[in-house]
Design an enzyme around this catalytic site. Structure first.
Site, PDB file in Angstrom:
ATOM      1  N   TRP A  40     103.071  82.136 -30.322  1.00  0.00           N
ATOM      2  CA  TRP A  40     102.797  81.850 -31.734  1.00  0.00           C
ATOM      3  C   TRP A  40     103.736  82.588 -32.674  1.00  0.00           C
ATOM      4  CZ3 TRP A  40      99.135  83.580 -28.188  1.00  0.00           C
ATOM      5  CH2 TRP A  40      99.028  84.960 -28.079  1.00  0.00           C
ATOM      6  N   ARG A  41     104.633  83.373 -32.132  1.00  0.00           N
ATOM      7  CA  ARG A  41     105.526  84.176 -32.974  1.00  0.00           C
ATOM      8  C   ARG A  41     106.809  83.413 -33.278  1.00  0.00           C
ATOM      9  NH1 ARG A  41     106.143  90.350 -31.364  1.00  0.00           N
ATOM     10  NH2 ARG A  41     104.141  90.404 -32.447  1.00  0.00           N
ATOM     11  N   GLU A  57      95.564  84.179 -34.679  1.00  0.00           N
ATOM     12  CA  GLU A  57      94.810  85.341 -35.148  1.00  0.00           C
ATOM     13  C   GLU A  57      93.308  85.157 -34.930  1.00  0.00           C
ATOM     14  OE1 GLU A  57      95.810  88.181 -35.878  1.00  0.00           O
ATOM     15  OE2 GLU A  57      97.948  87.874 -36.200  1.00  0.00           O
ATOM     16  N   GLN A  62      88.887  90.058 -30.798  1.00  0.00           N
ATOM     17  CA  GLN A  62      88.057  90.511 -29.678  1.00  0.00           C
ATOM     18  C   GLN A  62      88.518  89.965 -28.324  1.00  0.00           C
ATOM     19  OE1 GLN A  62      85.586  92.752 -30.307  1.00  0.00           O
ATOM     20  NE2 GLN A  62      86.053  92.641 -32.474  1.00  0.00           N
ATOM     21  N   TYR A 102      82.754  84.606 -28.098  1.00  0.00           N
ATOM     22  CA  TYR A 102      82.538  84.746 -29.542  1.00  0.00           C
ATOM     23  C   TYR A 102      82.634  83.380 -30.224  1.00  0.00           C
ATOM     24  CZ  TYR A 102      83.181  89.664 -28.442  1.00  0.00           C
ATOM     25  OH  TYR A 102      83.050  90.916 -27.898  1.00  0.00           O
ATOM     26  N   TYR A 140      91.304  91.179 -42.578  1.00  0.00           N
ATOM     27  CA  TYR A 140      92.433  91.325 -41.657  1.00  0.00           C
ATOM     28  C   TYR A 140      93.198  90.019 -41.496  1.00  0.00           C
ATOM     29  CZ  TYR A 140      95.090  91.120 -37.421  1.00  0.00           C
ATOM     30  OH  TYR A 140      96.114  90.884 -36.535  1.00  0.00           O
ATOM     31  N   ASP A 158      94.604  95.847 -37.473  1.00  0.00           N
ATOM     32  CA  ASP A 158      93.802  95.529 -36.296  1.00  0.00           C
ATOM     33  C   ASP A 158      93.595  96.799 -35.466  1.00  0.00           C
ATOM     34  OD1 ASP A 158      96.249  95.965 -35.118  1.00  0.00           O
ATOM     35  OD2 ASP A 158      96.308  94.069 -34.023  1.00  0.00           O
TER      36      ASP A 158
END
Length: 380
Positions: A40-41, A57, A62, A102, A140, A158
């Protein structure tokens, strides 16, 4: 410990400040040489695509980079932009997310995509304030998108950055109480230019050198400015208050296997823990669960006028953020013509890997049908 560190320790009563201030340019120079290659960079000299930055992100919250990689690739291949994700059914998004944990993140991801399309014509807003107004985007994530995708002088903090700053300034206050001080110090370091690269450099430094255990301080571009390194106690920071472990909850899970290779399933309520995900029927999860009455909550079937025989096959243990859970697993076999009870449905065992089963339910099903070859192959 070095001689210099010992000398500093002997200066009792004096400040633990490092001998020099950290220079952002030193970290950026290090980053230009050692930056991680992540899917993703953006390439060097380019800004990140807002959709890809946001997607990564949210997934990385987590969760580890290693775990996120395959999910990110599958999401991007299926939904290459925010409009396609917004148009997708929520159930498809939950299925693609299954196993990443999550699950509120997946629901918020879908809601956020729709909000970007409906409120901003499919374009992510550039300001932190507007970003924070979107579902599932906190301080964040808003700062990370603003800095990495738009070059704004924003400061995402983070876990990696918390560790770097805590050691750099030898902050003794335990987390989470130290968070405001950490943010203030990190913000003061953020340069006006290359803020996105600086944020990613801090993340890389924490992930590769300023690691939780055995940090490679001699390789750090900021070691001469690091108070914890000067004192020789980097590995003891950051301080943390003892974690309160939630009270154990218990319950029962019921795996019903139909003779033609289908399993009984249902969808959890949209709101709450594991909201909208697929599960096998279970009892309530409580602290005072009565195991002797577990079968009172089992789905009801009849077989030739006789009750279906339930077989106890073991216990599955799982830990959520706020409490540990133990589910006693029961298995029953029913004929191919059995009807699903109200609010349940049949799903093919061979296709279960594509269902929106959270990790807990995958454990339960795999445990109950461990002797079934199809089930074993269904789980990646």
């Amino acid at each position: 410990m070095t001689v210099a560190a010992k000398a500093v320790r002997q200066q009792r009563g004096k400040s633990r400040a490092a001998p020099s201030s950290p220079e952002p340019t030193a970290l950026l120079d290090w980053y230009d040489r050692h930056r991680r290659v992540l899917p993703w960079r953006a390439p060097p000299g380019k800004r990140g695509d807002p959709y890809r930055v946001w997607l990564s992100e949210i997934m990385l919250q987590q969760t580890t980079v290693k775990a996120v990689g395959p999910y990110y690739a599958r999401f991007l291949a299926r939904w290459p932009d925010v409009r396609s994700l917004a148009a997708a059914p929520l159930d498809d998004v939950l299925k693609a997310w299954a196993g990443l944990g999550y699950y509120a993140r997946a629901r918020n991801l879908h809601a956020c995509a729709r909000a970007v399309v409906e409120r901003h014509d499919g374009k992510f807003p550039r300001s932190e304030a507007e970003l924070r107004a979107l579902p599932g985007i906190g301080a964040y994530t808003a700062a990370a998108i603003a800095a990495i995708a738009f070059g704004a002088p924003a400061t995402p903090v983070d876990g990696n950055i918390e560790r770097v700053i805590t050691r750099l300034y030898a902050i003794e206050t335990p987390l989470p109480a130290a968070k405001p001080e950490i943010f203030r110090l990190a913000s003061a370091l953020t340069p006006a230019r290359r803020a996105g690269d600086f944020a990613q450099a801090m993340m890389d430094l924490g992930a590769t050198i300023c690691s939780p255990k055995r940090p490679a301080c001699v390789l750090c571009p900021w070691n001469e400015s690091c108070a914890a390194y000067a004192w020789g106690d980097a590995e003891t920071l950051p301080r943390r208050l003892p974690k309160r472990e939630g009270t154990l909850r218990r319950g029962a899970a019921f795996v019903v296997r139909r003779a033609d290779g289908f399993l009984l399933a249902r969808t959890r309520p949209a709101k709450g823990l594991l909201g909208g995900m697929t599960e096998v029927p279970t009892t309530e999860w409580t602290q005072d669960f009565d195991g002797d009455s577990a079968l009172d909550g089992a789905p009801h079937f009849s077989k030739g006028g006789k009750s279906v025989a339930w077989r106890r096959v073991g216990v599955v243990r799982h830990t959520f953020t706020h409490f540990p859970l133990e589910l006693t697993v029961y298995l029953a076999e029913v004929p191919a013509n059995a009807h699903a009870p109200a609010d349940t449905r049949w799903i093919a065992l061979a296709d279960i890997g594509g269902e929106a089963l959270p990790s807990l339910m995958r454990k339960v099903v795999a445990h109950a049908v461990a002797d079934n070859t199809k089930a074993a192959k269904a789980f990646p």
